[in-house]
Design a protein around this motif. Structure first.
Motif, PDB file in Angstrom:
ATOM      1  N   ILE A  47       0.899  -1.242   0.244  1.00 37.16           N
ATOM      2  CA  ILE A  47      -0.005   0.106  -0.675  1.00 37.16           C
ATOM      3  C   ILE A  47       1.038   1.805  -0.024  1.00 37.16           C
ATOM      4  CG2 ILE A  47      -1.205   0.773   1.360  1.00 37.16           C
ATOM      5  CD1 ILE A  47      -3.377  -1.634   2.145  1.00 37.16           C
ATOM      6  N   GLY A  48       2.208   1.296   0.659  1.00 36.37           N
ATOM      7  CA  GLY A  48       3.027   1.712   0.481  1.00 36.37           C
ATOM      8  C   GLY A  48       3.593   2.290  -0.886  1.00 36.37           C
ATOM      9  N   ILE A  49       3.681   1.545  -0.802  1.00 42.02           N
ATOM     10  CA  ILE A  49       4.581   1.675  -2.069  1.00 42.02           C
ATOM     11  C   ILE A  49       3.555   2.037  -3.549  1.00 42.02           C
ATOM     12  CG2 ILE A  49       5.236   0.202  -4.512  1.00 42.02           C
ATOM     13  CD1 ILE A  49       6.537  -1.507  -2.756  1.00 42.02           C
ATOM     14  N   LEU A  50       2.473   1.856  -3.019  1.00 43.01           N
ATOM     15  CA  LEU A  50       0.928   2.400  -4.432  1.00 43.01           C
ATOM     16  C   LEU A  50       1.186   3.989  -4.170  1.00 43.01           C
ATOM     17  CD1 LEU A  50      -1.794  -0.446  -4.112  1.00 43.01           C
ATOM     18  CD2 LEU A  50      -1.017   0.787  -6.037  1.00 43.01           C
ATOM     19  N   TRP A  51       0.557   4.271  -2.764  1.00 44.04           N
ATOM     20  CA  TRP A  51       1.159   5.749  -2.635  1.00 44.04           C
ATOM     21  C   TRP A  51       2.143   6.093  -3.091  1.00 44.04           C
ATOM     22  CZ3 TRP A  51      -3.363   7.772  -2.068  1.00 44.04           C
ATOM     23  CH2 TRP A  51      -5.054   6.989  -1.912  1.00 44.04           C
ATOM     24  N   LEU A  52       2.686   5.460  -3.142  1.00 43.10           N
ATOM     25  CA  LEU A  52       4.721   7.096  -3.120  1.00 43.10           C
ATOM     26  C   LEU A  52       4.047   6.865  -5.164  1.00 43.10           C
ATOM     27  CD1 LEU A  52       7.736   7.384  -3.039  1.00 43.10           C
ATOM     28  CD2 LEU A  52       8.123   5.185  -3.438  1.00 43.10           C
ATOM     29  N   ILE A  53       3.619   5.670  -5.723  1.00 43.76           N
ATOM     30  CA  ILE A  53       3.981   6.232  -7.286  1.00 43.76           C
ATOM     31  C   ILE A  53       2.385   7.694  -7.670  1.00 43.76           C
ATOM     32  CG2 ILE A  53       2.530   5.231  -8.843  1.00 43.76           C
ATOM     33  CD1 ILE A  53       3.584   2.617  -8.046  1.00 43.76           C
ATOM     34  N   CYS A  54       1.473   6.983  -6.490  1.00 43.74           N
ATOM     35  CA  CYS A  54      -0.035   8.375  -6.578  1.00 43.74           C
ATOM     36  C   CYS A  54       0.746   9.956  -6.241  1.00 43.74           C
ATOM     37  CB  CYS A  54      -1.088   7.541  -6.134  1.00 43.74           C
ATOM     38  SG  CYS A  54      -2.179   8.442  -6.056  1.00 43.74           S
ATOM     39  N   PHE A  55       1.544   9.787  -5.564  1.00 42.23           N
ATOM     40  CA  PHE A  55       1.962  11.055  -5.211  1.00 42.23           C
ATOM     41  C   PHE A  55       2.990  11.638  -6.031  1.00 42.23           C
ATOM     42  CE2 PHE A  55       1.151  10.179  -0.514  1.00 42.23           C
ATOM     43  CZ  PHE A  55      -0.512  11.324  -0.888  1.00 42.23           C
ATOM     44  N   LEU A  56       3.787  10.656  -6.737  1.00 42.65           N
ATOM     45  CA  LEU A  56       5.314  10.667  -7.579  1.00 42.65           C
ATOM     46  C   LEU A  56       3.919  11.383  -9.361  1.00 42.65           C
ATOM     47  CD1 LEU A  56       7.231   8.104  -7.504  1.00 42.65           C
ATOM     48  CD2 LEU A  56       6.836  10.728  -6.702  1.00 42.65           C
ATOM     49  N   LEU A  57       2.340  10.602  -9.418  1.00 43.28           N
ATOM     50  CA  LEU A  57       1.721  10.563 -10.816  1.00 43.28           C
ATOM     51  C   LEU A  57       1.272  12.351 -10.163  1.00 43.28           C
ATOM     52  CD1 LEU A  57       0.763   7.707 -11.700  1.00 43.28           C
ATOM     53  CD2 LEU A  57       2.422   8.344 -12.855  1.00 43.28           C
ATOM     54  N   ALA A  58       1.297  12.624  -9.245  1.00 40.82           N
ATOM     55  CA  ALA A  58       0.522  13.729  -8.756  1.00 40.82           C
ATOM     56  C   ALA A  58       1.530  15.085  -8.626  1.00 40.82           C
ATOM     57  CB  ALA A  58      -0.166  14.412  -7.212  1.00 40.82           C
ATOM     58  N   LEU A  59       2.098  14.848  -8.831  1.00 41.58           N
ATOM     59  CA  LEU A  59       3.709  15.871  -8.882  1.00 41.58           C
ATOM     60  C   LEU A  59       4.077  16.052  -9.654  1.00 41.58           C
ATOM     61  CD1 LEU A  59       6.050  15.182  -5.633  1.00 41.58           C
ATOM     62  CD2 LEU A  59       5.332  17.636  -5.822  1.00 41.58           C
ATOM     63  N   ALA A  60       3.947  15.192 -11.164  1.00 39.52           N
ATOM     64  CA  ALA A  60       3.986  15.456 -11.984  1.00 39.52           C
ATOM     65  C   ALA A  60       2.876  16.287 -12.747  1.00 39.52           C
ATOM     66  CB  ALA A  60       3.830  13.687 -12.692  1.00 39.52           C
TER      67      ALA A  60
END
Length: 69
Positions: A47-60
């Motif tokens: 779940i932590g990895i999923l949210w990390l990907i989500c936040f990186l996409l949000a920053l992009a």
């Protein structure tokens, strides 16, 4: 203004998709039979990895809106 609204809609959709994905990961890993591994730790890591990907996409998305090419 239109780009900002589009970015907010994309961010909302992104967070919704990842929130649902974390629910599926949680349900899938909770249904595993007893094993010698710590399933709770694996679940938290996934779940932590999923949210990390989500936040990186949000920053992009924010970067594309803030600095258009």
């Amino acid at each position: 203004m239109r780009r900002l609204l589009l970015a907010l809609v994309l961010l909302g959709f992104l967070f919704l998709v990842f929130y649902v994905a974390t629910g599926f990961v949680d349900a899938a890993l909770s249904g595993l039979p007893a094993s010698p591994w710590n399933v709770e730790a694996i679940k938290l890591q996934a779940i932590g990895i999923l949210w990390l990907i989500c936040f990186l996409l949000a920053l992009a998305i924010i970067a594309v809106v803030a600095f258009p090419v």
